[in-house]
Design an enzyme around this catalytic site. Structure first.
Site, PDB file in Angstrom:
ATOM      1  N   ALA A   1      -4.185   7.329  -6.248  1.00  0.00           N
ATOM      2  CA  ALA A   1      -3.720   8.503  -6.988  1.00  0.00           C
ATOM      3  C   ALA A   1      -4.314   9.736  -6.317  1.00  0.00           C
ATOM      4  O   ALA A   1      -5.355   9.658  -5.644  1.00  0.00           O
ATOM      5  CB  ALA A   1      -4.166   8.396  -8.441  1.00  0.00           C
TER       6      ALA A   1
ATOM      7  N   GLY B   1      -4.765   3.448  -6.822  1.00  0.00           N
ATOM      8  CA  GLY B   1      -3.380   3.362  -7.306  1.00  0.00           C
ATOM      9  C   GLY B   1      -2.446   2.659  -6.328  1.00  0.00           C
ATOM     10  O   GLY B   1      -1.407   2.141  -6.733  1.00  0.00           O
TER      11      GLY B   1
ATOM     12  N   GLU C   1      -2.948  -0.921  -7.001  1.00  0.00           N
ATOM     13  CA  GLU C   1      -2.345  -1.154  -8.321  1.00  0.00           C
ATOM     14  C   GLU C   1      -0.817  -1.185  -8.237  1.00  0.00           C
ATOM     15  O   GLU C   1      -0.164  -1.977  -8.913  1.00  0.00           O
ATOM     16  CB  GLU C   1      -2.821  -0.068  -9.294  1.00  0.00           C
ATOM     17  CG  GLU C   1      -4.315  -0.218  -9.599  1.00  0.00           C
ATOM     18  CD  GLU C   1      -4.922   1.002 -10.272  1.00  0.00           C
ATOM     19  OE1 GLU C   1      -4.652   2.139  -9.827  1.00  0.00           O
ATOM     20  OE2 GLU C   1      -5.672   0.827 -11.240  1.00  0.00           O
TER      21      GLU C   1
ATOM     22  N   GLU D   1     -12.432   3.405  -7.356  1.00  0.00           N
ATOM     23  CA  GLU D   1     -12.527   4.423  -8.421  1.00  0.00           C
ATOM     24  C   GLU D   1     -13.935   4.693  -8.912  1.00  0.00           C
ATOM     25  O   GLU D   1     -14.293   5.844  -9.160  1.00  0.00           O
ATOM     26  CB  GLU D   1     -11.641   4.019  -9.612  1.00  0.00           C
ATOM     27  CG  GLU D   1     -10.147   4.184  -9.367  1.00  0.00           C
ATOM     28  CD  GLU D   1      -9.492   2.950  -8.754  1.00  0.00           C
ATOM     29  OE1 GLU D   1     -10.212   2.042  -8.298  1.00  0.00           O
ATOM     30  OE2 GLU D   1      -8.258   2.899  -8.750  1.00  0.00           O
TER      31      GLU D   1
HETATM   32  N1  CAA Z   1      -5.677  11.754  -2.887  1.00  0.00           N
HETATM   33  C1  CAA Z   1      -5.391  12.900  -2.268  1.00  0.00           C
HETATM   34  N2  CAA Z   1      -5.371  13.062  -0.939  1.00  0.00           N
HETATM   35  C2  CAA Z   1      -5.644  11.966  -0.192  1.00  0.00           C
HETATM   36  C3  CAA Z   1      -5.938  10.722  -0.766  1.00  0.00           C
HETATM   37  C4  CAA Z   1      -5.933  10.624  -2.194  1.00  0.00           C
HETATM   38  N3  CAA Z   1      -6.162   9.469  -2.843  1.00  0.00           N
HETATM   39  N4  CAA Z   1      -6.176   9.840   0.208  1.00  0.00           N
HETATM   40  C5  CAA Z   1      -6.029  10.514   1.378  1.00  0.00           C
HETATM   41  N5  CAA Z   1      -5.702  11.795   1.134  1.00  0.00           N
HETATM   42  C6  CAA Z   1      -5.474  12.863   2.105  1.00  0.00           C
HETATM   43  C7  CAA Z   1      -6.779  13.401   2.667  1.00  0.00           C
HETATM   44  O1  CAA Z   1      -7.343  14.348   1.762  1.00  0.00           O
HETATM   45  C8  CAA Z   1      -6.319  14.018   3.959  1.00  0.00           C
HETATM   46  O2  CAA Z   1      -5.708  15.249   3.683  1.00  0.00           O
HETATM   47  P1  CAA Z   1      -6.022  16.531   4.635  1.00  0.00           P
HETATM   48  O3  CAA Z   1      -5.536  16.117   5.996  1.00  0.00           O
HETATM   49  O4  CAA Z   1      -5.248  17.620   4.009  1.00  0.00           O
HETATM   50  O5  CAA Z   1      -7.507  16.701   4.600  1.00  0.00           O
HETATM   51  C9  CAA Z   1      -5.221  13.060   4.411  1.00  0.00           C
HETATM   52  O6  CAA Z   1      -4.813  12.342   3.241  1.00  0.00           O
HETATM   53  C10 CAA Z   1      -5.697  12.068   5.453  1.00  0.00           C
HETATM   54  O7  CAA Z   1      -6.827  11.412   4.912  1.00  0.00           O
HETATM   55  P2  CAA Z   1      -8.226  11.276   5.707  1.00  0.00           P
HETATM   56  O8  CAA Z   1      -8.414  12.427   6.648  1.00  0.00           O
HETATM   57  O9  CAA Z   1      -9.291  11.045   4.690  1.00  0.00           O
HETATM   58  O10 CAA Z   1      -7.937   9.966   6.562  1.00  0.00           O
HETATM   59  P3  CAA Z   1      -9.014   8.905   7.055  1.00  0.00           P
HETATM   60  O11 CAA Z   1      -8.277   8.003   7.989  1.00  0.00           O
HETATM   61  O12 CAA Z   1     -10.229   9.565   7.561  1.00  0.00           O
HETATM   62  O13 CAA Z   1      -9.421   8.079   5.745  1.00  0.00           O
HETATM   63  C11 CAA Z   1      -9.011   6.891   3.716  1.00  0.00           C
HETATM   64  C12 CAA Z   1      -8.469   7.302   5.083  1.00  0.00           C
HETATM   65  C13 CAA Z   1     -10.188   5.932   3.881  1.00  0.00           C
HETATM   66  C14 CAA Z   1      -7.891   6.167   2.969  1.00  0.00           C
HETATM   67  C15 CAA Z   1      -9.457   8.141   2.935  1.00  0.00           C
HETATM   68  O14 CAA Z   1      -8.409   9.110   2.970  1.00  0.00           O
HETATM   69  C16 CAA Z   1      -9.780   7.878   1.491  1.00  0.00           C
HETATM   70  O15 CAA Z   1     -10.853   7.362   1.208  1.00  0.00           O
HETATM   71  N6  CAA Z   1      -8.892   8.253   0.554  1.00  0.00           N
HETATM   72  C17 CAA Z   1      -9.114   8.117  -0.845  1.00  0.00           C
HETATM   73  C18 CAA Z   1      -8.961   6.686  -1.293  1.00  0.00           C
HETATM   74  C19 CAA Z   1      -9.269   6.541  -2.760  1.00  0.00           C
HETATM   75  O16 CAA Z   1     -10.366   6.763  -3.208  1.00  0.00           O
HETATM   76  N7  CAA Z   1      -8.259   6.130  -3.569  1.00  0.00           N
HETATM   77  C20 CAA Z   1      -8.402   5.950  -4.975  1.00  0.00           C
HETATM   78  C21 CAA Z   1      -8.026   7.191  -5.705  1.00  0.00           C
HETATM   79  S1  CAA Z   1      -8.403   7.069  -7.424  1.00  0.00           S
HETATM   80  C22 CAA Z   1      -7.113   6.224  -8.136  1.00  0.00           C
HETATM   81  O17 CAA Z   1      -6.221   5.750  -7.454  1.00  0.00           O
HETATM   82  C23 CAA Z   1      -7.179   6.108  -9.605  1.00  0.00           C
HETATM   83  C24 CAA Z   1      -6.241   5.167 -10.237  1.00  0.00           C
HETATM   84  O18 CAA Z   1      -6.521   4.012 -10.420  1.00  0.00           O
HETATM   85  C25 CAA Z   1      -4.981   5.621 -10.709  1.00  0.00           C
END
Ligand code: CAA
Length: 258
Positions: free
Chosen positions: A63, A108, A111, A131
């Site tokens: 998400a 998400g 999920e 999360e």
């Molecule tokens: N939300 C918003 N933006 C996200 C995102 C997310 N979940 N995941 C990645 N992005 C965005 C980054 O912010 C980045 O944007 P910018 O270029 O504008 O900075 C772009 O996507 C590329 O991401 P990274 O530069 O971080 O890429 P990376 O290869 O270095 O890392 C990754 C990849 C490990 C997936 C890392 O992006 C990451 O950890 N993302 C978050 C993953 C996460 O925590 N997901 C769970 C969210 S909570 C949830 O989902 C709740 C639920 O149950 C409903």
């Protein structure tokens, strides 16, 4: 639609989440568009739906953290319900669904994949429920579906530690059905979808319904669900055709979804 692309080729539909700049993260618009796409798909002409993410790096990276960062308690609950309702709709879709997971399936994203019937992933796929590291619980069904798919102990380990796992481990614990090289992912999903589509559609749909509904009740009630669905098959033209083809030693079957 800005973030969702839907294509249908014969009996097989492919829904692609198309927000690659944010690794296909699910913001409100993406989820709304998934829901709208489901509204528009004509289920009568569909026999299998494949869900995937655009690009070769990510299925869905969760998400949208930026959008969630400002929510209060009521808004957080509403956001969880918003996602849960759409994923539950997907899970109970009449036709079988295959998640073709082409990279990150986090939060998400994991999920979403678990709301599909079958998961096939590429070798670079990464799964996790990160999360608790963000100060929240999984919110789109992760606390419920992960335990049902991989067992309580493994689900608790993944969720409490917020550790990601790679494709081979996901396969080992039963989170995915198949791991393939990235370049073969869509062809593998399409081949499985075509195999499903070649079978009697009413029977496939009733089998999905019986499995899903039976898992929610005790065995005595579950087998009654099966008996009813089994019986319903005998009122279909496809049952006549399937059995006639066998008796005539005919390979080609002309199933009509009737
Ligand atoms: N939300 C918003 N933006 C996200 C995102 C997310 N979940 N995941 C990645 N992005 C965005 C980054 O912010 C980045 O944007 P910018 O270029 O504008 O900075 C772009 O996507 C590329 O991401 P990274 O530069 O971080 O890429 P990376 O290869 O270095 O890392 C990754 C990849 C490990 C997936 C890392 O992006 C990451 O950890 N993302 C978050 C993953 C996460 O925590 N997901 C769970 C969210 S909570 C949830 O989902 C709740 C639920 O149950 C409903």
């Amino acid at each position: 639609m800005e973030y969702v692309v839907y294509e249908q080729n014969g009996f097989i539909g492919t829904l692609t989440i198309n927000r690659p700049k944010a690794l296909n993260a699910l913001n409100k618009q993406v989820l709304t568009e998934i829901n709208e796409a489901l509204d528009e798909i004509c289920m009568c002409s569909l026999r299998c739906l494949i869900i995937t993410g655009a690009g070769d790096k990510s299925f869905v990276a969760g998400a949208d953290i930026g959008e969630m960062s400002v929510l209060n308690r009521e808004e957080g609950t509403a956001w969880g319900k918003f996602g849960n309702d759409i994923f539950r709709r997907l899970e109970t879709l009449p036709v079988p669904t295959i998640a073709a997971i082409n990279g990150f399936a986090l939060g998400g994203g994991c999920e979403l994949a678990m709301s599909c019937d079958i998961r096939i992933c590429s070798e670079n796929a990464v799964f996790g429920q990160p999360e608790v590291g963000l100060g929240i619980t999984p919110g789109f069904g992760g606390t419920q579906r992960l335990a049902r798919i991989v067992g309580i102990g493994k689900a608790k380990e993944m969720i409490y530690t917020a550790s990601n796992i790679k494709a081979d481990e996901a396969y080992r614990i039963g989170l995915v059905n198949k791991v393939v090289p990235q370049e073969e992912l869509m062809a593998t999903a399409q081949k499985m979808a075509a195999k499903i589509a070649s079978n009697a559609p009413v029977a496939v749909r009733l089998a999905k319904k019986a499995i899903n509904e039976g898992l929610q009740v005790d065995m005595d009630k579950a087998i009654v669900i099966e008996e009813c669905d089994f019986g319903d098959c005998f009122a279909t033209e496809d049952q006549k055709e399937g059995m006639k083809a066998f008796l005539e030693k005919r390979k080609e079957k002309n199933f009509q979804n009737k």
